[in-house]
Enzyme design. Structure first.
Site, PDB file in Angstrom:
ATOM      1  CD  GLU A 143      48.545  33.594  32.951  1.00 26.64           C
ATOM      2  OE1 GLU A 143      47.359  33.945  32.759  1.00 26.64           O
ATOM      3  OE2 GLU A 143      49.242  33.053  32.062  1.00 26.64           O
TER       4      GLU A 143
ATOM      5  CG  PHE B 243      55.551  37.265  20.674  1.00 22.67           C
ATOM      6  CD1 PHE B 243      54.307  37.757  20.306  1.00 22.67           C
ATOM      7  CD2 PHE B 243      55.641  36.001  21.237  1.00 22.67           C
ATOM      8  CE1 PHE B 243      53.162  36.986  20.503  1.00 22.67           C
ATOM      9  CE2 PHE B 243      54.502  35.228  21.427  1.00 22.67           C
ATOM     10  CZ  PHE B 243      53.260  35.717  21.064  1.00 22.67           C
ATOM     11  CD  GLN B 244      53.493  35.728  24.725  1.00 25.92           C
ATOM     12  OE1 GLN B 244      54.325  34.986  25.216  1.00 25.92           O
ATOM     13  NE2 GLN B 244      52.222  35.381  24.557  1.00 25.92           N
TER      14      GLN B 244
ATOM     15  CE  LYS C  18      62.700  30.851  25.876  1.00 25.69           C
ATOM     16  NZ  LYS C  18      61.816  30.739  24.707  1.00 25.69           N
TER      17      LYS C  18
ATOM     18  CG  MET D 234      28.109  45.747  48.228  1.00 28.10           C
ATOM     19  SD  MET D 234      27.154  45.897  49.745  1.00 28.10           S
ATOM     20  CE  MET D 234      28.042  44.777  50.817  1.00 28.10           C
TER      21      MET D 234
HETATM   22  C1  LIG Z   1      36.607  43.059  39.973  1.00 24.58           C
HETATM   23  C2  LIG Z   1      35.515  43.867  40.555  1.00 24.58           C
HETATM   24  N1  LIG Z   1      34.605  44.478  39.765  1.00 24.58           N
HETATM   25  C3  LIG Z   1      33.602  45.198  40.302  1.00 24.58           C
HETATM   26  C4  LIG Z   1      33.490  45.332  41.660  1.00 24.58           C
HETATM   27  C5  LIG Z   1      32.357  46.169  42.254  1.00 24.58           C
HETATM   28  N2  LIG Z   1      31.439  45.331  43.054  1.00 24.58           N
HETATM   29  C6  LIG Z   1      31.560  45.210  44.385  1.00 24.58           C
HETATM   30  S1  LIG Z   1      30.438  44.169  45.052  1.00 24.58           S
HETATM   31  C7  LIG Z   1      29.758  43.866  43.549  1.00 24.58           C
HETATM   32  C8  LIG Z   1      28.600  42.941  43.406  1.00 24.58           C
HETATM   33  C9  LIG Z   1      28.944  41.544  43.698  1.00 24.58           C
HETATM   34  O1  LIG Z   1      27.909  40.717  43.241  1.00 24.58           O
HETATM   35  P1  LIG Z   1      27.888  39.202  43.603  1.00 24.58           P
HETATM   36  O2  LIG Z   1      29.196  38.599  43.323  1.00 24.58           O
HETATM   37  O3  LIG Z   1      26.698  38.551  42.992  1.00 24.58           O
HETATM   38  O4  LIG Z   1      27.739  39.231  45.187  1.00 24.58           O
HETATM   39  P2  LIG Z   1      26.516  39.732  46.073  1.00 24.58           P
HETATM   40  O5  LIG Z   1      26.812  41.142  46.479  1.00 24.58           O
HETATM   41  O6  LIG Z   1      25.277  39.622  45.260  1.00 24.58           O
HETATM   42  O7  LIG Z   1      26.552  38.814  47.233  1.00 24.58           O
HETATM   43  C10 LIG Z   1      30.411  44.590  42.551  1.00 24.58           C
HETATM   44  C11 LIG Z   1      30.041  44.566  41.140  1.00 24.58           C
HETATM   45  C12 LIG Z   1      34.469  44.707  42.451  1.00 24.58           C
HETATM   46  N3  LIG Z   1      34.477  44.802  43.775  1.00 24.58           N
HETATM   47  N4  LIG Z   1      35.450  43.970  41.895  1.00 24.58           N
END
Ligand SMILES: Cc1ncc(C[n+]2csc(CCOP(=O)(O)OP(=O)(O)O)c2C)c(N)n1
Ligand SMILES: [Mg+2]
Lengths: 554, 184
Positions: free
Chosen positions: A42, A104-105, A154, A467
């Site tokens: 979803e 439920f749900q 529903k 990042m």
């Molecule tokens: C759902 C979620 N969890 C954690 C984060 C924190 N976060 C921001 S950038 C990042 C790293 C992203 O890694 P990747 O997808 O490999 O991209 P890259 O930066 O290596 O290009 C994280 C963990 C986030 N923004 N969103």
């Protein structure tokens, strides 16, 4: 169903389940009128609806079941709220008689989503459906757009009712577009006419108000250099001579430095997010500030303007433009150039035209942008891949950029790209993701397989949560706590879903692989093994002044 | 940080389920503690009025009220300081009949504080007092220190602006006018 059709809905992203079955059953009879795309989760349905809405300018619709179906949608709803995306999310709910019994749900979806939506409403009677649906569409797309949730019990779905549809045009407690005070228009024009060093900030309000032409005409008339926020990307052509690039933490050097040198700052449909302003106490203190926005609660929220001009920028900008004198600010505009050159030398050249070492994200993005004639829709995930794509992809047309800005949702990219391709079937849609984010919603490859959606997926694999690793390198003494990734063979996964997939490890193969990817309109997965410990520069560390820009070459 | 003042926030809304929640979460996000809250039908049928008091600085309360006003089902939200309002609270005090009689100064007490007696049994007496927060508090303090208070409860604030008409009626007629114009 009839209500949806009355609203002109022809596309729905959804996933069935117990409490929404009556609606799915009705959908079965309307398959000729409504294209329902079955997602794999979803969250994917909502992100796809977001991608669809953002490229098409229409309201995105997601259809889900109660309980877990509804809670899975929350991330997307929150994302749409922060990024002002018009959505109607329709969820099933347990029968009215069971409400409040932990049936439920059953989850209190309206309660949970109230702070995350423009409007959230539970429908308990069939006769309320047309009223609520028309209201939902009206609210979602008027004023500052945003998500609306309809939670339908529903029994309300099951009951028969006389169908009487009246499109909602007015709600007495809701003023989508505030009145524009003519005095503010006049004052804004006077300030602009007195400016020697004006700078305009372009936000998503321009895209949402479809005001690209008006804003361009205004900028050209008074010769005002402009920079866009992340969500403002594609509101002006990338190569327009007044376009000085991107603002913010990983934006371009010139507009960030010039923010604290300009004498008049003209914010158009943007909200002074902390990723743009850095430390507010040192932000543009020297400048008079004019804030154009449709949402009165944004004016003065983060930055107190000298004058706030309320209203849709499509209407307010031309009003001000009429009063503004033609001007030239040649010497001021010329000041941006050396800063660009400094950034080019320190960052851009190395990132987009490297000759040795590992493949850089920037060169991948630039090659793809060039290969598509700078005319593709770009969708990104979150992280370094997002910032690099935003920096180096170029745009000719509006409505060409989809990203998760306010919420920064990893996993947004793939489903949003699916929605974008459905919303703009004639355009090439390129989705850039990191190895981390791609795996957060990788199951949506199944949606691509089933509905044959021609998304071009580019996974920039650095085997890191890049990042976060960058922050660890800069601010946590290189303590790489849980940011390395051991990844599967992505191309094998792509192939398992019947998607043509190719991995590139060497620079020499890149151009050829990109040509191969763009040869037709079919889905394609391109996995590029990029520099493992790459850094995105420039960077303004969080909470510091906009002028505190690290270039990474000191 | 600016001085914190007691502000009275007045909100007019459609009478829909869940509105109170919509309003309170906006205060919660800004870490503002609601001091008092009262909800009632307004002078105009089908429209509810919330009166909320809260300590805040001016900048924050302005932003919060704008965010409340922005909600779809909210007709109007605004805020005032005490000087702009006629406001009142009601408080009930239960005291022991014995102690009250023993204190000897029942008439004086009642006159001084404008107390009404609502109920009296062999064991206890219930006083009612209306007034400003501080006045009602003063009585509580006095009783506690002398005869003791068995139970004490106060209402939230109700308030009316000192300006002549309820602003909402102006606004509603303005809306109607605008709607007619749009439909012409
Ligand atoms: C759902 C979620 N969890 C954690 C984060 C924190 N976060 C921001 S950038 C990042 C790293 C992203 O890694 P990747 O997808 O490999 O991209 P890259 O930066 O290596 O290009 C994280 C963990 C986030 N923004 N969103
Ligand atoms: Mg990565």
């Amino acid at each position: 169903m009839q209500s949806l059709i009355a609203e002109g809905v022809d596309t729905v992203f959804g996933y069935p389940g117990g409490q929404i079955m009556p609606t799915f059953d009705a959908l079965y009879d309307y398959m000729d009128k409504i294209n329902h795309i079955l997602v794999r989760h979803e969250q994917g349905a909502v992100h796809a609806a977001q991608g669809y809405a953002r490229v098409s300018g229409k309201v995105g619709v997601a259809l889900l079941t109660s309980g877990p179906g509804a809670t899975n949608a929350i991330t997307g709803i929150a994302d749409a709220m922060l990024d002002s995306t018009p959505l109607v999310v329709i969820a099933g709910q347990v029968p009215a008689a069971s409400l409040g019994t932990d049936a439920f749900q059953e989850t209190d979806l309206v309660g949970v989503t109230q702070p995350l939506t423009k409007w959230s409403f539970q429908i308990r009677k069939a006769e309320d459906i047309p009223w609520a649906v028309s209201r939902a569409f009206f609210i979602a797309q008027t004023g500052r757009p945003g998500p609306v949730v309809l939670d339908i019990t529903k029994d309300a779905q099951n009951a028969e009712t006389e169908f009487n549809y009246e499109k909602c045009k007015f709600i007495r407690s809701y003023f989508p577009t505030p009145d524009t005070d003519p005095a503010t228009v006049k004052e804004a024009a006077e300030i602009i006419n007195s400016a020697k060093k004006p700078l305009a900030l372009l936000g998503q309000g321009i895209t949402l108000g479809r005001a690209e032409k008006e804003v361009q005409a205004f900028l050209e008339k008074a010769q005002i250099p402009a920079a866009w926020t992340l969500l403002g990307l594609s509101a002006l052509a990338s190569d327009h001579p007044l376009n000085m690039g991107m603002l913010g933490m990983h934006g371009n050097l010139a507009p960030n430095l010039k923010t604290n040198e300009c004498d008049v700052l003209i914010a158009i449909g943007m909200r002074f997010d902390d990723r743009v302003t850095g430390d507010l106490n040192t932000y543009a203190k020297q400048a008079k500030i004019i804030h154009f926005d449709i949402d009165p609660s944004e004016v003065g929220k983060n930055v107190k303007p000298t004058v706030g001009v309320l209203g849709n920028v499509k209407l307010t900008i031309p009003k001000v433009a009429r009063l503004v004198h033609e001007a030239n600010h040649n010497s001021w505009i010329a000041e941006f150039k050396p800063l660009y050159e400094r950034e080019y030398k320190s960052v851009i050249k190395k990132e987009t035209e490297p000759t040795d070492g590992e493949i850089r994200m920037g060169e991948v993005v630039k090659l793809i942008s060039d290969a598509t004639g700078n005319d593709a829709v770009m969708v990104t995930d979150v992280g370094q891949n997002q910032m690099v794509s935003a920096r180096y992809f170029k745009f000719k047309r509006p409505n060409s950029f989809v990203t998760s800005g306010g919420l920064g949702t990893m996993g947004f990219g793939l489903p949003a790209a699916i929605g974008a391709k459905v919303g703009a079937p004639d355009r090439t849609v390129c989705m850039f993701a990191g190895d981390g984010g791609f795996q957060m919603t990788i199951q949506e490859l199944g949606t691509i397989l089933q509905s044959q959606i021609g998304v071009k997926m580019i996974v920039m694999n650095n085997n890191y949560l890049g990042m976060v690793r960058q922050w660890q390198e800069l601010f946590f003494e290189e303590r790489y706590s849980f940011t390395t990734m051991i990844n599967p063979d992505f191309t094998a996964i792509g192939k398992a879903y019947g998607i043509e997939s190719r991995q590139v490890k060497k620079r020499e193969d890149l151009a050829d692989a990109i040509q191969d990817m763009l040869k037709d309109d079919k889905p394609y997965l391109l996995v590029v093994e990029v520099e493992k410990q790459g850094m995105v520069y420039p960077m303004t560390p969080a909470g510091t002044a906009v002028t505190n820009v690290l270039l990474g070459d000191e | 940080m600016e001085e914190r003042t007691l502000y009275t926030v007045t909100v007019f809304s459609e009478n829909h389920v869940g509105l109170l929640n919509q309003i309170t979460i906006i205060f919660n996000r800004r870490r503002l503690n609601i001091e008092t809250l009262s909800v009632s039908p307004s002078a105009i049928q089908g429209i509810h009025k919330f009166t909320i008091t809260v300590f805040s600085d001016r900048d924050t309360i302005e932003k919060v009220v704008k965010q409340i006003d922005k909600r779809v089902d909210i007709l109007k939200a605004y805020f005032n300081v005490d000087e702009e309002l006629v406001h009142q609270e009601i408080a009930l005090y239960k005291v022991s009949t014995d102690q009250l009689l023993k204190s000897g100064s029942v008439e004086e007490l009642i006159r001084k504080h404008n107390i009404r007696i609502l109920e009296m049994t062999e064991t206890c007496v219930v006083f009612e007092k209306t007034g400003h927060y501080a006045e009602n508090q003063q009585l509580f303090k006095e009783l506690s220190e002398t005869i003791g208070v068995l139970q004490f409860i106060r209402s939230g604030r109700v308030a009316i602006t000192k300006s002549k008409v309820e602003r909402l009626s102006d606004m509603l007629s303005a809306i109607e006018k605008k709607m007619h114009k749009n439909h012409e």
